[in-house]
Design a protein around this motif. Structure first.
Motif, PDB file in Angstrom:
ATOM      1  N   ASP A 262      -6.928 -15.117 -28.194  1.00  0.00           N
ATOM      2  CA  ASP A 262      -8.267 -14.773 -28.682  1.00  0.00           C
ATOM      3  C   ASP A 262      -9.031 -13.941 -27.656  1.00  0.00           C
ATOM      4  O   ASP A 262      -9.730 -12.982 -28.010  1.00  0.00           O
ATOM      5  N   VAL A 263      -8.893 -14.297 -26.383  1.00  0.00           N
ATOM      6  CA  VAL A 263      -9.586 -13.540 -25.329  1.00  0.00           C
ATOM      7  C   VAL A 263      -9.052 -12.111 -25.261  1.00  0.00           C
ATOM      8  O   VAL A 263      -9.813 -11.148 -25.112  1.00  0.00           O
ATOM      9  N   ILE A 264      -7.731 -11.955 -25.392  1.00  0.00           N
ATOM     10  CA  ILE A 264      -7.143 -10.606 -25.345  1.00  0.00           C
ATOM     11  C   ILE A 264      -7.644  -9.762 -26.511  1.00  0.00           C
ATOM     12  O   ILE A 264      -7.985  -8.577 -26.345  1.00  0.00           O
ATOM     13  N   PHE A 265      -7.733 -10.352 -27.700  1.00  0.00           N
ATOM     14  CA  PHE A 265      -8.247  -9.597 -28.844  1.00  0.00           C
ATOM     15  C   PHE A 265      -9.728  -9.275 -28.679  1.00  0.00           C
ATOM     16  O   PHE A 265     -10.196  -8.217 -29.131  1.00  0.00           O
ATOM     17  N   ILE A 301     -16.305  -5.093 -37.890  1.00  0.00           N
ATOM     18  CA  ILE A 301     -16.526  -6.351 -38.617  1.00  0.00           C
ATOM     19  C   ILE A 301     -15.211  -7.102 -38.790  1.00  0.00           C
ATOM     20  O   ILE A 301     -15.133  -8.326 -38.566  1.00  0.00           O
ATOM     21  N   ILE A 302     -14.166  -6.383 -39.177  1.00  0.00           N
ATOM     22  CA  ILE A 302     -12.861  -7.034 -39.380  1.00  0.00           C
ATOM     23  C   ILE A 302     -12.333  -7.597 -38.064  1.00  0.00           C
ATOM     24  O   ILE A 302     -11.838  -8.731 -38.003  1.00  0.00           O
ATOM     25  N   CYS A 307     -11.561 -12.654 -34.486  1.00  0.00           N
ATOM     26  CA  CYS A 307     -11.632 -13.182 -33.120  1.00  0.00           C
ATOM     27  C   CYS A 307     -12.546 -14.394 -32.992  1.00  0.00           C
ATOM     28  O   CYS A 307     -12.738 -14.892 -31.880  1.00  0.00           O
ATOM     29  N   LEU A 308     -13.128 -14.862 -34.087  1.00  0.00           N
ATOM     30  CA  LEU A 308     -14.007 -16.030 -33.999  1.00  0.00           C
ATOM     31  C   LEU A 308     -13.209 -17.262 -33.578  1.00  0.00           C
ATOM     32  O   LEU A 308     -12.042 -17.422 -33.960  1.00  0.00           O
ATOM     33  N   GLY A 339      -4.917  -5.589 -39.539  1.00  0.00           N
ATOM     34  CA  GLY A 339      -5.578  -4.293 -39.695  1.00  0.00           C
ATOM     35  C   GLY A 339      -5.413  -3.406 -38.483  1.00  0.00           C
ATOM     36  O   GLY A 339      -5.438  -2.176 -38.584  1.00  0.00           O
ATOM     37  N   ARG A 340      -5.231  -4.006 -37.308  1.00  0.00           N
ATOM     38  CA  ARG A 340      -5.006  -3.212 -36.102  1.00  0.00           C
ATOM     39  C   ARG A 340      -3.691  -2.450 -36.195  1.00  0.00           C
ATOM     40  O   ARG A 340      -3.567  -1.344 -35.670  1.00  0.00           O
TER      41      ARG A 340
END
Length: 723
Positions: A262-265, A301-302, A307-308, A339-340
């Motif tokens: 999550d931190v990396i994203f 937004i996506i 990442c929440l 999506g990335r």
């Protein structure tokens, strides 16, 4: 496509664009550019604002002295003129207040700032002259003697030119009180030109702010591959954890790994706010504000939703089943990270092996998702007491039967024991793979209604996936990479040609840069081939649309009828030039009239820049006035990536002969910024200085007396020395 993805990154001389951008931020500012290496310092460029305040058009101003002697009048201060001459000769920064006259003889007070421009060899090659209209600040001066009959403005013009401090005080008196020191420093910066803030006249690679990453740099490429791997990790683990309830608050290792992911994203989101992108015109956009707005409007937004910290919501697992299941299902939102991969697919498509691996990974990913759903259906049926589901049968086959115990917390029976989690997942994946690749072997089969409905849907999806991915892999790859294959084939042909004919390295690099930049602009499309698909009427409409910038911006085409514009548009051709390309050589026949749509060019005669042409300028020859074909007296070289619209001499004369009314209007209104046929007569500053030094040296040499130089005296002198 690599050329389009990378953008236009060849070294360019963006001096003119930088000056125009700075001038446009101050509406009351106008400027001239003059050659500092030619005697009398002729003007090589003037912007539209100067044409408006002076009343002269650009063609009338070009090649005149930057001293603006054509705007002098009887009240122009002689001392100021002498100071301007001294500033130009010594190549120093300075500013002056001077009274000049417009073309209609209207007086005009201007604040003139002169700044020398250096090239990469630290040699002054240009002068930048910036003008500001300060007529409003020059208040009429009352005089006790009113007998002279002169106007107040004339009396003001005869007064001594005010110093810079007086002007600044006048600015401060007309402006509101500036209490903020930053505003005062801004005013001081506005009133001065420092050498460190002036751009240089040279070719340089596109610059980016220090905190902005180039989207094609090595670090960003490695980072994108890391994000791709972590995206697939998320796509695998999220459905698995949701279906098998693999991750709990007691499982610290998985919590730590997912937190790191999550931190990396989240770091990737921050990097996206500081990464350049390729604009619609192929240019590399490095403005931080534009980058932020583009990312906020597209994928922010996506990326934020994916990442929440949904693991925080997992604390509800011990509460009611409905709430716990709801927050557990929220983890699926992390699949938006796929999506990335979608938006960076063009980068991965450059490599055929990578594309094939991505297709196989996607196929396996779908099988994994279906396996998780298949297990969830079997578990749900088993929890509801259905003892003939595939999961219950698996427990009996593996001799790990399920059993029920009464739960006091939920007041309902709870399913315990059963096969291991590994056995259940492998069996579920085995079932989905057999159904997706064949009709299945029957050792694992759907028994309940829910399982049969899911199996039917899965077979439909699997049939489409199987036929698409495995049945037409070659076709899909060819369709998705046809442009890339064509691009690489073209590059390979160019490289082989260069190698076969032993083209010098410098010229080879120029050719490669031109090929790449042209592909980025045209996307490999042949305009003539596309236009040939259309009928004549439709082809003319398209040509008018393609040349609309030329027709709308130049007054010479305003009185042209629709038929005349369509006839002209059919003969216009569009060309793209890379920095350093020579469009005309000295002595070459001038057979075209060229209109600059974007970019900037320089006209070089005898190794000196005699003109700098930009957007909206026209160069070539006045064919409609002189029937003879002329020869170019100068070279024309591109400073930046340029788009030109050209029309051949014969085609233009053919249209003008047919439309006589338009021909008169065209000849009267077309402003030819630079006529390549005309050869300028000038002397270089270096030559004049060399002649002065030689004359001074001869003047200081001792003169020989004719009597001492007489032949008889030389003989007697030699005879005395011999004795």
């Amino acid at each position: 496509m690599p050329g389009g993805r990378r953008g236009l990154v060849a070294p360019q001389n963006t001096f003119l664009e930088n000056i125009i951008r700075r001038s446009s931020s101050q509406p009351d500012s106008s400027f001239l550019l003059a050659n500092a290496q030619i005697v009398d310092f002729p003007i090589v460029y003037c912007n539209e604002s100067f044409c408006k305040i002076s009343g002269y058009n650009r063609a009338e101003v070009m090649q005149k002295s930057c001293r603006c002697t054509f705007m002098y009048g009887e009240l122009t201060d002689k001392e100021t003129i002498a100071r301007i001459d001294e500033c130009l000769e010594n190549q120093i920064h300075d500013q002056f207040e001077i009274l000049l006259y417009k073309k209609n003889k209207t007086p005009l007070w201007l604040l003139l700032q002169i700044a020398p421009i250096k090239n990469e060899r630290d040699l002054v090659v240009l002068f930048l002259l910036t003008f500001r209209d300060i007529t409003a600040l020059k208040q009429p001066i009352e005089s006790d003697d009113n007998k002279g009959g002169l106007s107040k403005f004339a009396k003001l013009a005869r007064s001594v030119t005010r110093s810079r401090s007086v002007l600044v005080s006048q600015f401060s008196s007309h402006l509101p009180n500036l209490k903020d020191t930053t505003k005062q420093s801004h005013l001081a910066h506005m009133m001065s030109l420092n050498a460190d803030v002036m751009p240089q006249y040279r070719q340089e690679a596109p610059k980016t702010p220090p905190h902005i990453l180039l989207h094609y740099c090595a670090f960003k490429a490695i980072w994108d591959w890391i994000i791709l791997c972590l995206t697939f990790y998320t796509a695998i683990m999220v459905p698995y954890n949701v279906a098998f309830k693999n991750k709990t608050s007691e499982d610290v290792s998985l919590l730590v790994v997912d937190s790191i992911v999550d931190v990396i994203f989240f770091i990737d989101i921050v990097l996206n706010f500081h990464t350049t992108f390729v604009g619609p015109g192929g240019e590399v956009v490095s403005d931080p504000k534009v980058i932020r707005m583009n990312y906020l409007k597209s994928w922010f937004i996506i990326d934020l939703l994916s990442c929440l910290p949904y693991d925080v919501f997992n604390a509800f697992d011990h509460d009611e089943d409905g709430i716990g299941s709801l927050f557990s299902a929220l983890k699926v939102v992390r699949l938006l990270r796929l999506g990335r991969v979608v938006r960076k697919l063009d980068r991965y498509l450059e490599y055929g092996a990578a594309m094939l691996i991505l297709l196989l990974c996607f196929y396996m990913l779908v099988a994994h998702w279906l396996a998780c759903i298949w297990y969830s259906i079997g578990r749900s049926d088993a929890d509801n007491g259905v003892q003939y589901s595939w999961l219950w049968k698996l427990a009996n086959v593996t001799q790990s039967p399920y059993s029920y115990i009464w739960s006091n917390d939920t007041n309902s029976p709870e399913l315990i024991n059963g096969p291991s989690r590994k056995t259940m997942y492998v069996t579920a994946l085995y079932f989905t793979m057999t159904c997706m690749t064949s009709v299945g072997f029957g050792n694992v089969a759907a028994e309940t209604d829910n399982e049969k409905i899911f199996t039917i849907c899965m077979m439909i999806i699997a049939a489409l996936l199987y036929a698409t991915i495995f049945g037409h892999v070659t076709t899909i790859i060819q369709q998705m990479t046809s442009a890339t294959a064509k691009y690489h084939d073209m590059l390979n042909n160019v490289r082989e040609f260069m190698k076969l004919h032993e083209v010098p390295k410098a010229l080879s690099e120029r050719v490669m840069d031109y090929v790449v930049s042209t592909w980025a602009m045209t996307k490999g499309l042949d305009t003539d081939k596309v236009l040939n698909y259309c009928p004549k009427d439709m082809k003319a409409d398209i040509c008018v649309h393609l040349n609309r910038k030329v027709f709308n911006e130049h007054p010479a085409f305003r009185l042209a009828s629709d038929g005349c514009l369509r006839a002209l548009a059919m003969h216009f051709t569009m060309s793209h030039s890379a920095p350093g390309d020579l469009l005309y050589h000295t002595g070459e026949s001038i057979d075209s009239l060229c209109f600059i749509v974007t970019g900037s060019l320089e006209v070089i005669q005898d190794d000196e820049v005699v003109a700098i042409l930009g957007k909206g300028d026209v160069f070539g020859d006045s064919f409609w006035k002189d029937n003879a074909i002329g020869q170019s007296a100068a070279n024309v070289r591109a400073l930046t990536y340029c788009d030109l619209h050209t029309i051949k001499r014969d085609k233009l004369l053919e249209v003008l002969d047919f439309y006589q009314a338009f021909a008169n209007s065209f000849a009267r209104n077309l402003i030819l910024t630079y006529n390549l046929r005309h050869r300028l007569i000038f002397r270089k500053v270096a030559d004049v200085r060399r002649e002065k030094e030689l004359a001074e040296r001869r003047k200081n040499d001792p003169q020989l007396d004719q009597q001492q130089d007489h032949l008889v005296r030389k003989i007697f002198s030699k005879f005395r020395r011999d004795r």
